[in-house]
Motif scaffolding. Structure first.
Motif, short mmCIF file in Angstrom:
data_model
loop_
_atom_site.label_atom_id
_atom_site.label_comp_id
_atom_site.label_asym_id
_atom_site.label_seq_id
_atom_site.Cartn_x
_atom_site.Cartn_y
_atom_site.Cartn_z
N UNK A 1 4.42 11.88 -13.22
CA UNK A 1 5.22 10.90 -13.47
C UNK A 1 5.36 9.96 -12.35
N UNK A 2 5.38 10.53 -11.01
CA UNK A 2 5.67 9.73 -9.89
C UNK A 2 4.49 8.54 -9.49
N UNK A 3 3.32 9.10 -9.92
CA UNK A 3 2.29 8.30 -9.56
C UNK A 3 1.95 7.25 -10.80
N UNK A 4 2.61 7.41 -11.78
CA UNK A 4 2.64 6.38 -13.07
C UNK A 4 3.58 5.36 -12.57
N UNK A 5 4.69 5.63 -12.03
CA UNK A 5 5.48 4.54 -11.38
C UNK A 5 5.38 3.73 -10.40
N UNK A 6 4.09 4.23 -9.68
CA UNK A 6 3.54 3.32 -8.45
C UNK A 6 2.63 2.66 -8.99
N UNK A 7 2.38 1.50 -8.10
CA UNK A 7 1.04 0.57 -8.62
C UNK A 7 -0.16 0.96 -7.57
N UNK A 8 -1.11 1.56 -8.37
CA UNK A 8 -2.26 1.87 -7.74
C UNK A 8 -2.24 2.58 -6.48
N UNK B 1 0.75 -1.20 -0.03
CA UNK B 1 0.14 -0.08 0.06
C UNK B 1 0.91 1.22 -0.06
N UNK B 2 0.49 2.03 -0.98
CA UNK B 2 1.61 3.26 -1.01
C UNK B 2 0.63 4.43 -1.03
N UNK B 3 1.02 5.50 -0.36
CA UNK B 3 0.24 6.90 -0.25
C UNK B 3 1.23 7.84 -0.69
N UNK B 4 0.67 8.60 -1.56
CA UNK B 4 1.36 9.82 -1.93
C UNK B 4 0.83 10.92 -1.31
N UNK B 5 1.44 11.62 -0.27
CA UNK B 5 0.95 12.71 0.28
C UNK B 5 1.46 13.97 -0.27
N UNK B 6 0.41 14.92 -0.88
CA UNK B 6 0.85 15.89 -1.67
C UNK B 6 0.67 17.42 -0.65
N UNK B 7 1.82 18.00 -0.45
CA UNK B 7 1.83 19.20 0.46
C UNK B 7 2.22 20.42 -0.40
N UNK B 8 2.18 21.56 0.28
CA UNK B 8 2.62 22.84 -0.33
C UNK B 8 3.73 23.20 0.37
N UNK B 9 4.30 22.59 1.29
CA UNK B 9 5.49 22.99 1.96
C UNK B 9 6.16 21.82 2.88
N UNK B 10 7.34 21.76 3.25
CA UNK B 10 7.75 20.83 4.17
C UNK B 10 7.49 21.15 5.68
N UNK B 11 6.93 20.49 6.48
CA UNK B 11 6.53 20.68 7.81
C UNK B 11 7.82 20.68 8.64
N UNK B 12 8.84 21.65 8.44
CA UNK B 12 9.96 21.85 9.24
C UNK B 12 10.31 23.32 9.27
N UNK B 13 10.71 23.76 10.23
CA UNK B 13 10.74 23.56 11.55
C UNK B 13 9.23 23.24 12.15
#
Length: 285
Positions: free
Chosen positions: A102-109, A1-13
């Motif tokens: 492209x990232x999503x195409x490389x993953x299975x479902x 199972x793979x989840x691609x989380x799409x964000x608008x910034x990296x949560x750090x700090x």
């Protein structure tokens, strides 16, 4: 199972609630045994150095897309010549959307998890393709964003600023309410937000009997499922273990039908995706 989380910034700090909630969610999903890739802008304003990303996000895969999203006076003025929300317009990025595809195409479902409204512009151009691929797309709403800007406009003492913010909050409302119809699952954090979203969607589609019947001029909408989703916890494993012990001991869960949702919010939230993640959900309690 793979989840691609799409964000608008990296949560750090971890200096604000949004960063803490997103980081905690990423930690919790990986604790559930889910493969996670975080795909996000690495913005100029909230830039995170490569060494820090390597150190603090070593528990997931990630893709960082450089992006300048900082609001400017010139940009704000030019935006008045359009009909778009300036809050949202700064996050469109054609190259970023193509890289995500492209990232999503490389993953299975994979499952696509959109983290907050300002991440939606990345997936918006991909909506027809996502539907064609029959990929589940869910949206976690940190807030009903337009309500925040409506309140800021009301509180503003500067008449020019008030006028501008009223325009922008109205545009943002149109975008946000339309965006809610793009997703298969909606994960609002508060019950108040859930009620607002449900009311808007019921005015747009007929959700009776689980069937989608378009009743407005919207060309294509989805009938999303709802799951109240509270922010993530770093000590998720300890909390889940505590829930297990209570259940094994026959302790009543404070009269709540789904108290596990409070103690293991992130893992329970994954269950809304259905059969794809049901083994993870089964392991919660």
């Amino acid at each position: 199972m793979h989840i691609v989380v799409v964000g608008n910034r990296f949560p750090w700090p971890l200096r604000d609630g949004g960063a803490q909630a997103t980081y905690g969610m990423l930690k919790s999903l990986t604790a559930a045994g889910v493969n996670v890739t975080y795909f996000s802008f690495n913005t100029v304003k909230h830039h995170v150095e490569r060494e820090v990303l390597t150190r603090e996000f070593d528990f997931i895969s990630y893709r960082a897309i450089p992006k300048k999203t900082t609001a400017t006076v010139f940009g704000a003025l030019i935006n008045l010549l359009t009909k778009k929300s300036y809050h949202v317009a700064r996050y469109y990025d054609k190259a970023g959307s193509l890289a995500l595809q492209q990232l999503l195409e490389d993953l299975e479902n994979p499952v696509v998890w959109v983290e907050g409204l300002y991440s939606a512009p990345l997936i918006e151009p991909l909506l027809p393709w996502l539907k064609e691929r029959n990929l589940d797309v869910l949206y976690r709403a940190h807030n009903v964003e337009y309500q925040i800007w409506e309140r800021v406009a009301i509180a503003s003492a500067n008449p020019i600023k008030k006028w501008y913010l009223q325009i922008q909050s109205s545009r943002l409302k149109k975008y946000e309410e339309r965006a809610w119809t793009w997703f298969d699952f909606l994960l609002p954090i508060t019950e108040d937000d859930e009620r607002v979203m449900q009311t808007v969607l019921e005015a747009t589609v007929n959700l009776s009997a689980g069937n989608l019947n378009v009743t407005s001029s919207v060309a294509e909408v989805r009938a999303p499922k709802f799951q109240l989703y509270q922010p993530g916890f770093w000590d998720i494993e300890r909390r889940i273990e505590a829930v297990k012990k209570k259940i094994e001991a026959g302790v009543e869960q404070e009269g709540e039908e789904n108290n596990a949702q409070k103690d293991g919010a992130d893992l329970v939230a994954t269950a809304v995706i259905g059969k794809k993640i049901s083994p993870v959900a089964d392991n919660i309690v």
